[in-house]
Design a protein around this motif. Sequence first.
Motif, mmCIF file in Angstrom:
data_model
loop_
_atom_site.group_PDB
_atom_site.id
_atom_site.type_symbol
_atom_site.label_atom_id
_atom_site.label_comp_id
_atom_site.label_asym_id
_atom_site.label_seq_id
_atom_site.Cartn_x
_atom_site.Cartn_y
_atom_site.Cartn_z
ATOM 1 N N ALA A 259 0.832 -1.203 0.000
ATOM 2 C CA ALA A 259 0.000 0.000 0.000
ATOM 3 C C ALA A 259 0.872 1.260 0.000
ATOM 4 N N LEU A 260 1.968 1.238 0.753
ATOM 5 C CA LEU A 260 2.877 2.385 0.774
ATOM 6 C C LEU A 260 3.581 2.552 -0.574
ATOM 7 N N THR A 261 3.952 1.458 -1.191
ATOM 8 C CA THR A 261 4.589 1.515 -2.509
ATOM 9 C C THR A 261 3.634 2.106 -3.542
ATOM 10 N N LYS A 262 2.389 1.670 -3.513
ATOM 11 C CA LYS A 262 1.389 2.209 -4.443
ATOM 12 C C LYS A 262 1.156 3.699 -4.178
ATOM 13 N N ALA A 263 1.166 4.103 -2.913
ATOM 14 C CA ALA A 263 0.959 5.514 -2.570
ATOM 15 C C ALA A 263 2.078 6.382 -3.136
ATOM 16 N N THR A 264 3.327 5.935 -3.039
ATOM 17 C CA THR A 264 4.428 6.725 -3.603
ATOM 18 C C THR A 264 4.330 6.771 -5.122
ATOM 19 N N ARG A 265 3.926 5.673 -5.721
ATOM 20 C CA ARG A 265 3.797 5.625 -7.182
ATOM 21 C C ARG A 265 2.708 6.581 -7.662
ATOM 22 N N LYS B 279 1.645 15.250 -1.400
ATOM 23 C CA LYS B 279 1.851 14.629 -0.085
ATOM 24 C C LYS B 279 0.537 14.085 0.467
ATOM 25 N N CYS B 280 -0.553 14.827 0.269
ATOM 26 C CA CYS B 280 -1.865 14.344 0.684
ATOM 27 C C CYS B 280 -2.242 13.076 -0.082
ATOM 28 N N SER C 126 4.240 14.253 7.156
ATOM 29 C CA SER C 126 5.628 14.585 7.516
ATOM 30 C C SER C 126 6.603 13.479 7.128
ATOM 31 N N MET C 127 6.107 12.281 6.859
ATOM 32 C CA MET C 127 6.957 11.164 6.433
ATOM 33 C C MET C 127 7.217 11.159 4.933
ATOM 34 N N VAL C 128 6.496 12.001 4.183
ATOM 35 C CA VAL C 128 6.611 12.033 2.729
ATOM 36 C C VAL C 128 7.645 13.081 2.325
ATOM 37 N N VAL C 129 8.633 12.653 1.545
ATOM 38 C CA VAL C 129 9.690 13.536 1.055
ATOM 39 C C VAL C 129 9.591 13.571 -0.468
ATOM 40 N N VAL C 130 9.591 14.771 -1.034
ATOM 41 C CA VAL C 130 9.535 14.932 -2.488
ATOM 42 C C VAL C 130 10.816 15.609 -2.943
#
Length: 175
Positions: free
Chosen positions: A51-57, A79-80, A101-105
Amino acid sequence: MERCRQRRRSQHNRRNGRGVVAVEFALVLVPLLLLVSGVAEYGRAIYQYNALTKATRDAARFLSQYAPSEPNYPLAQAKCMAVYGKTVCEGDVLVKGLSTSMVVVCDRVDSSGCGAKQFANVPIYEGGDSSGPQAGTINLVEVKISGYSYSPIQTYIKVGTLAFSDIATVMRQVL
């Protein structure tokens, strides 16, 4: 008379046998439940990682349509999207414990937090390797979830929290 004694002995042995079966079942049940719980937790951890991998994708695909130099660059919306699955930060998070806050772009304008990677004017070569002539350059965008920890749902499994390594997706971005 002898027949009566044999019948009483066989009834007594059957009653004792039932007790032995119950004790054996109890001894086998505990390890079996632990095994089933462990398999369920492992499956849940894999589900959360996917699920986290799909979210970053999804967030990287969303940002790849925009140039980071645009005045309305939707960084907060991306990020949302990585946390909530939509461009608005409301509702339930995709995975319990995840926050924006865990998401870095990282992109060609801001690559802090992504190490020494190159995101602007990355050379591409004919044939795919760097021995051929350069065919042009591309810009990249990376969305990374960093610092997420998985905690098991069963409290009797004493592994604490398991920290996932950084989960990142890199895509081409418009020029």
